[in-house]
Design an enzyme around this catalytic site. Sequence first.
Site, PDB file in Angstrom:
ATOM      1  N   SER A 157      -4.853  97.709  39.366  1.00  0.00           N
ATOM      2  CA  SER A 157      -5.022  97.081  38.049  1.00  0.00           C
ATOM      3  C   SER A 157      -6.311  97.462  37.338  1.00  0.00           C
ATOM      4  CB  SER A 157      -4.942  95.559  38.182  1.00  0.00           C
ATOM      5  OG  SER A 157      -3.622  95.179  38.475  1.00  0.00           O
ATOM      6  N   ASP A 198       6.356  91.055  38.744  1.00  0.00           N
ATOM      7  CA  ASP A 198       4.967  90.678  38.574  1.00  0.00           C
ATOM      8  C   ASP A 198       4.540  89.876  39.796  1.00  0.00           C
ATOM      9  OD1 ASP A 198       3.089  90.223  35.723  1.00  0.00           O
ATOM     10  OD2 ASP A 198       2.514  89.235  37.573  1.00  0.00           O
ATOM     11  N   HIS A 206       3.676  84.884  33.204  1.00  0.00           N
ATOM     12  CA  HIS A 206       2.476  84.331  32.580  1.00  0.00           C
ATOM     13  C   HIS A 206       2.744  83.755  31.198  1.00  0.00           C
ATOM     14  CE1 HIS A 206       0.860  87.231  35.559  1.00  0.00           C
ATOM     15  NE2 HIS A 206      -0.164  86.393  35.649  1.00  0.00           N
ATOM     16  N   CYS A 218      -1.680  91.005  33.990  1.00  0.00           N
ATOM     17  CA  CYS A 218      -0.224  90.868  33.922  1.00  0.00           C
ATOM     18  C   CYS A 218       0.458  92.219  34.089  1.00  0.00           C
ATOM     19  CB  CYS A 218       0.155  90.241  32.579  1.00  0.00           C
ATOM     20  SG  CYS A 218       1.931  90.124  32.301  1.00  0.00           S
TER      21      CYS A 218
END
Length: 629
Positions: free
Chosen positions: A327, A364, A370, A383
């Site tokens: 990420s 996810d 989310h 996310c």
Amino acid sequence: MTDLHSPEIQLIRFRRRVYFAGAVVLVCFSLLFARFFWLQVVRHDYYATRAEDNRIALLPVTPNRGLILDRNGEVLARNYSAYTLEIQPSRVSNLEHTIDELAKLVNIEARDRKRFRKLMEESRNFDTLPIRTRLTDEEVARFIGQRYRFPGVEVRARLFRQYPNTELASHVLGYMGRINRRDAARIDEAGVADNYRGTDHIGKAGLEQFYEDELHGVTGFEQVEVTAAGRAVRVLSHTAPQNGNNLRLTLDAGLQRVVEQAFGERRGALVAIEPSTGGVLALVSKPTFDPNLFVDGIDAANWEALNTSADHPLLNRAIYSAYPPGSTFKPFMALGALTAGKRTPSFAIADPGHFEYGGHLFRDDKVGGHGSVDMHKSIVVSCNTYYYRLAADWGIDGIAGFMSQMGLGSRTGIDIEGESTGVLPSPEWKKKRFKRPEQQKWYAGETISVGIGQGYNAYTMMQMAQAVAILANDGVVFKPHLVKQIENVRTGASRQVEPKPVRTVDLKPEHIAVIKQAMVDVNKAGTGARAFAGAPYVAAGKTGTAQAFSLRGAQYRGGKLAEKLRDHALFVAFAPADDPKIALAVIVENAGFGAQSAAPIARQVFDYYLLGNKPAGPAPEDSDATDSE
């Protein structure tokens, strides 16, 4: 009848013998005179030169190798003088017997013998090789008293490299080693063989290797008058050597210590850069090694330990090992999408906790999703669904084109050898990478994984640190470098390594501001908040977790996996956010979440560099921290 014994006949015979003997003597003297004339007149110049050469020995005088110092003047590599006991194998008839006899005078251990045999395999037969180094004065005296018994063995005073901080910055400094056949061939090809006369060691890795020409210096010479036995009588002339240049680094030794201590016994790498210059402030690869082991010629036991260790301490993870960025890739995806016009800051998606593409469900980390996610929130909460969809909309060609501008997938050009290119995936890359046609095809589903920093993505921490520095520096790209200036010890002059922008990535200030603010909020309210709680400065960052192997749709349970199969923890950051002085990328191998293991290391780095706070021990792991990735 003639009387054979008559005086007349005997006189005739005698005269004949005298004439013959005289002729022989005359011929001999003529030959001797001719030879004398040839040697003394015709070949006078040649033999006069030979005689002078026998009378005069030209001895090399090795220069002092240049020092390596950090940015504040702390010495990281220096020289010391010591006596060595050396053997020239070609002059010794029974090598083992000679070593056994020497062992009665000087302490020679089994490891010394093993190292000597290893050096013999790598060296030429007429080289002198050390059987023992760093002799005491008492050992030198004992050998000198028995020297006549050991032809081909002598004591020499040598300069040796020393790394006073042992393992500190070992992957940056590299190490010295004896010149082997491959090195000798390379020296000959470069046409500098004369400059290495009398020199036994050469830089083998790191800065010692990259800046060998600067550090080595210029060899001097002495003309010495010698006896027929080869003993020096007097020095006729002296050409002083020119000592090697000193290297002053951009590296901060204090910061380097903090980082190495912060890792503790964990494996990984960290690179910290000054964004406004490209100067590398810290470059750490863990575990480290002691470069002093190589100075005398590393013994078999230590070489075996280093070379076969499962942790690979000789591997420079900071510039060679390429990892999926996880990420930490998302801020660059978001910045690229803004630049390419694929997204606006306010564009939001409804995140159900998964993204369906081509009949495959990309999940996810947060079950149920989310909710409504715009660009700012996508970075703060990390996310995945937002970036699955962005990757599908943008396409692999657009992603690869932008990331290449950020320096990902190409060497940065840092001034040490061994940097790898990493992998910036694209259809062109895949065609070159695989042989079979069915493997070369790029599938649209592969782009989805690329969007969250997984798939074929693989970058070094050096590349990630440079990308963060480019972002922190508003798109201005500097070439990362370790040497700040080169100092001539004879003249006192120094050559500065002037930081010059290599290029500028065309980024809009308003787009950069969006990404920076989101990264600031990562450390205020997002996945990095626990690590940076109470910090008196504002830091921008992004956590990441990268898979060490494919889960194939299964749920990740780190506690039930073998340690080597657990996820890698990553973190990228810069601080202070409004005027960046330091940017970094860190990975802790098989340590789980980035917020748990990598972000606390970054906090210690910033606290030291910005505030001068020295941590008491390794960075603690935050067992309660999680990443929503």
